[in-house]
Design an enzyme around this catalytic site. Sequence first.
Site, PDB file in Angstrom:
ATOM      1  N   CYS A  36     -11.962   9.469  -1.896  1.00 13.52           N
ATOM      2  CA  CYS A  36     -11.216   9.710  -3.126  1.00 13.52           C
ATOM      3  C   CYS A  36      -9.731   9.481  -2.808  1.00 13.52           C
ATOM      4  O   CYS A  36      -9.123  10.261  -2.079  1.00 13.52           O
ATOM      5  CB  CYS A  36     -11.491  11.142  -3.575  1.00 13.52           C
ATOM      6  SG  CYS A  36     -10.836  11.550  -5.173  1.00 13.52           S
ATOM      7  N   CYS A  88       0.152   4.405  10.328  1.00 17.74           N
ATOM      8  CA  CYS A  88       1.435   5.034  10.006  1.00 17.74           C
ATOM      9  C   CYS A  88       1.325   6.512   9.654  1.00 17.74           C
ATOM     10  O   CYS A  88       2.336   7.187   9.521  1.00 17.74           O
ATOM     11  CB  CYS A  88       2.133   4.270   8.893  1.00 17.74           C
ATOM     12  SG  CYS A  88       1.335   4.440   7.276  1.00 17.74           S
ATOM     13  N   CYS A 119       2.484   0.909   5.147  1.00 13.40           N
ATOM     14  CA  CYS A 119       2.558  -0.059   6.253  1.00 13.40           C
ATOM     15  C   CYS A 119       1.771  -1.343   6.047  1.00 13.40           C
ATOM     16  O   CYS A 119       1.910  -2.282   6.835  1.00 13.40           O
ATOM     17  CB  CYS A 119       2.140   0.597   7.568  1.00 13.40           C
ATOM     18  SG  CYS A 119       0.354   0.834   7.754  1.00 13.40           S
TER      19      CYS A 119
END
Length: 161
Positions: free
Chosen positions: A130, A110, A61
């Site tokens: 990570c 999103c 997004c």
Amino acid sequence: MTDATTMSFDLTPPAEQQLAELEADLSDEERHVLLEHGTEAPFCGLFLEEKRSGVYTCRLCGLPLFNGGQKFNSGTGWPSFTTPFAPDHLKTIRDTSHGMIRTEIVCARCGAHQGHVFPDGPPPTGERYCINSVSLEFTPNGEGLPDKLRRGAPEGEPWQG
């Protein structure tokens, strides 16, 4: 307007049709990681060695998720960051897959899977975000932020982090 503390991004989820259009643009690997909560192979990601100044955004997004200045080499094989771009740009989910208890992080706008956060990072936060390279896009300083949802400024505006 380039200071993350003064920028205001619309965190409203994309409409169903917008989401379908964004998903149609994904490769098979991107779809697996972002939508199916998969993981890319370690030491293979595009952004593992990226050192330029800029901002990392959600591949799906376009929401800014991490500032390049917060990236560090964790030796784990995935890009790692000490802090998010803004705390409300990520959501955490308890992940008990693979016989472990971890904290998954997804894009707050999103819901796309980004990776996991661990409590073994460097100061000052002690956290290690990570992240899968395939979950991200990179905008170097001076270039316009992605405006994938056509919402306008600050998206689409030049970034100078």
